[in-house]
Design a protein around this motif. Structure first.
Motif, mmCIF file in Angstrom:
data_model
loop_
_atom_site.group_PDB
_atom_site.id
_atom_site.type_symbol
_atom_site.label_atom_id
_atom_site.label_comp_id
_atom_site.label_asym_id
_atom_site.label_seq_id
_atom_site.Cartn_x
_atom_site.Cartn_y
_atom_site.Cartn_z
ATOM 1 N N GLY A 1 35.777 35.411 32.769
ATOM 2 C CA GLY A 1 34.482 36.095 32.797
ATOM 3 C C GLY A 1 34.031 36.557 34.168
ATOM 4 O O GLY A 1 32.861 36.863 34.360
ATOM 5 N N GLY A 2 34.942 36.624 35.141
ATOM 6 C CA GLY A 2 34.562 36.952 36.519
ATOM 7 C C GLY A 2 34.416 38.448 36.777
ATOM 8 O O GLY A 2 34.405 39.259 35.848
ATOM 9 N N GLN A 3 34.350 38.776 38.063
ATOM 10 C CA GLN A 3 34.118 40.179 38.428
ATOM 11 C C GLN A 3 35.276 41.081 38.067
ATOM 12 O O GLN A 3 35.083 42.271 37.807
ATOM 13 C CB GLN A 3 33.786 40.320 39.921
ATOM 14 N N LEU A 4 36.508 40.538 38.011
ATOM 15 C CA LEU A 4 37.645 41.386 37.654
ATOM 16 C C LEU A 4 37.549 41.786 36.179
ATOM 17 O O LEU A 4 37.850 42.911 35.809
ATOM 18 C CB LEU A 4 38.961 40.660 37.946
ATOM 19 N N GLY A 5 37.077 40.854 35.353
ATOM 20 C CA GLY A 5 36.830 41.154 33.942
ATOM 21 C C GLY A 5 35.666 42.122 33.797
ATOM 22 O O GLY A 5 35.681 43.018 32.941
ATOM 23 N N ARG A 6 34.651 41.942 34.639
ATOM 24 C CA ARG A 6 33.482 42.828 34.584
ATOM 25 C C ARG A 6 33.889 44.278 34.862
ATOM 26 O O ARG A 6 33.564 45.189 34.100
ATOM 27 C CB ARG A 6 32.468 42.373 35.629
#
Ligand SMILES: Nc1ncnc2c1ncn2[C@@H]1O[C@H](COP(=O)(O)OP(=O)(O)O)[C@@H](O)[C@H]1O
Ligand SMILES: [Mg+2]
Length: 380
Positions: A17-22
């Motif tokens: 759920g981190g920024q790479l997923g965002r």
């Protein structure tokens, strides 16, 4: 049964759920896909911009099954997810990249063995699982060296730089009971990386090789393109391609490398996912690393990865740099990206800023400092 290419409105499941997923989910939305996130964190950076979230642990079979129900294809945004969890997902839905690729990137000994077998050099290294291993590793690798845990390291965590045998033994006792690897310290001229994408049909595209500067073991600045000779860049690009093909990758791959004073390229580590050193591509390329990731996972054609501009990317780390946000958003030319994290802990990546330059017009250190405005002081 999932058919590729995924049609519009299909759902891509992202583990993490981190920024790479965002940023992957934002790229997916532009291509007409929905994303469903698996994360144990309520209000995660990726969850905030996704169509749906399964809140649960990466090892929890019930959470994994629920997540798989929502997804037409599954990918992941960081390596420290459970490979067994990914195996379960792979029994339910296509997983891209495969769990086998994840396994290579999760453990430094498997990773370095794989890289060397693909014909790519690394720093000298040796496994350390016992006292006799450490003695042998010190004799074989030499000093100075870095002792690293083989798993779950990121941003320099689980690492100790050692200059003497006494320091090595002290670090060994401190890092126990984890399996370790001893690596010779590379006296590098610079650190570089390449991000490449590979489709299920072998379709391939690589972004320009970039130069990375770390502060406190955390990526601080990326310069695109790297200020290195063309032959060095070509060698680095070839490393990316060789490793991607050896992995039979479907998805995105970043390879971190060192360039020595003699111009030798040594691979450090790989990440089969979007990478912090590829964030500049959002603003400087027609299709970003995140769009390429989604394209590869969804079975869409890859696009050429050429940049239309040069770029500098500066990470916003911890509360001090986040505090500059009001000035950042008020400065023309700074392209702001924030990840939606509620709490700014020291060392936490809160966002990044990109500054574009005409292609071929990347400035030197002082020009970069000036171009980053309020962030410039931190940049040197
Ligand atoms: N063998 C090495 N020689 C010199 N510097 C190293 C070596 N290994 C790691 N480093 C430094 O530490 C940083 C983090 O190490 P890395 O292996 O990439 O772990 P992480 O998983 O924390 O990113 C690297 O980017 C580099 O600056
Ligand atoms: Mg690294």
């Amino acid at each position: 049964m999932t058919a590729f290419p995924l049609p519009p409105n299909a759902t891509i499941g992202i583990v993490g759920g981190g920024q790479l997923g965002r940023m992957s989910a934002m790229a997916a939305a532009r291509l007409g896909y929905r994303c469903h996130i698996l994360t144990p964190e309520p209000d995660s950076p990726a969850g905030q911009v996704a169509a749906g979230v399964t809140l649960g642990e990466y090892e929890d079979p019930a959470a994994l099954r629920d997540f798989a129900l929502h997804a037409d294809v599954v990918t992941f945004e960081f390596e420290n997810v459970s490979a067994e969890g990914l195996d379960l997902l792979a029994s339910l839905k296509p997983v891209r990249p495969s769990p086998a690729v994840l396994r290579v990137s999760q453990e430094r000994i498997i990773e370095k063995t794989f890289i060397n077998r693909a014909g790519v050099p690394t720093a000298p290294w040796a496994p350390v699982e016992s006292e006799s291993d450490l003695a042998a590793a010190l004799a074989g690798v030499g000093l100075p060296a870095i002792l690293k845990t083989t798993r779950l390291g990121y941003d320099g965590r689980g690492q100790a730089r050692v200059a003497t045998e006494a320091e090595a033994w002290e670090a060994y006792r401190r890092l126990l009971p984890h399996p370790l690897i001893l690596e010779g310290v590379v006296d590098f001229a610079c650190e570089i990386s390449v991000v490449c994408a590979r489709g299920a049909d072998g379709d391939y595209a690589a972004f320009d090789v970039v130069e990375n500067r770390h502060r406190d073991h955390i990526l601080d600045l990326t310069f695109a393109p790297a200020r290195i000779p063309e032959e060095t860049a070509a060698t680095a690009e070839a490393v990316g391609r060789r490793v991607a093909e050896a992995l039979d990758l479907v998805g995105l791959l970043a390879v971190e490398m060192f360039v020595t004073a003699e111009g030798k390229v040594l691979a450090n580590e790989i990440a089969p996912r979007p990478h912090n050193s590829g964030h500049w591509t959002i603003d400087a390329c027609p299709a970003s690393q995140f769009e390429m990731h989604i394209r590869a996972v969804a079975g869409l054609p890859l696009l050429p990865a050429a940049r239309h501009s040069d770029a500098v990317m500066k990470n916003l780390v911890g509360p001090e740099e986040l505090a500059l946000w009001p000035e950042i958003v008020a400065t023309p030319g700074l392209i702001p990206h924030l990840y939606g994290k509620a709490e700014a802990r020291p060392g936490r990546k809160m966002g990044h800023v990109t500054r574009l330059f005409p292609k071929g017009g990347l400035p030197g250190p002082f020009g970069t400092q000036a171009a980053l405005g309020v962030l410039g002081d931190a940049a040197l």
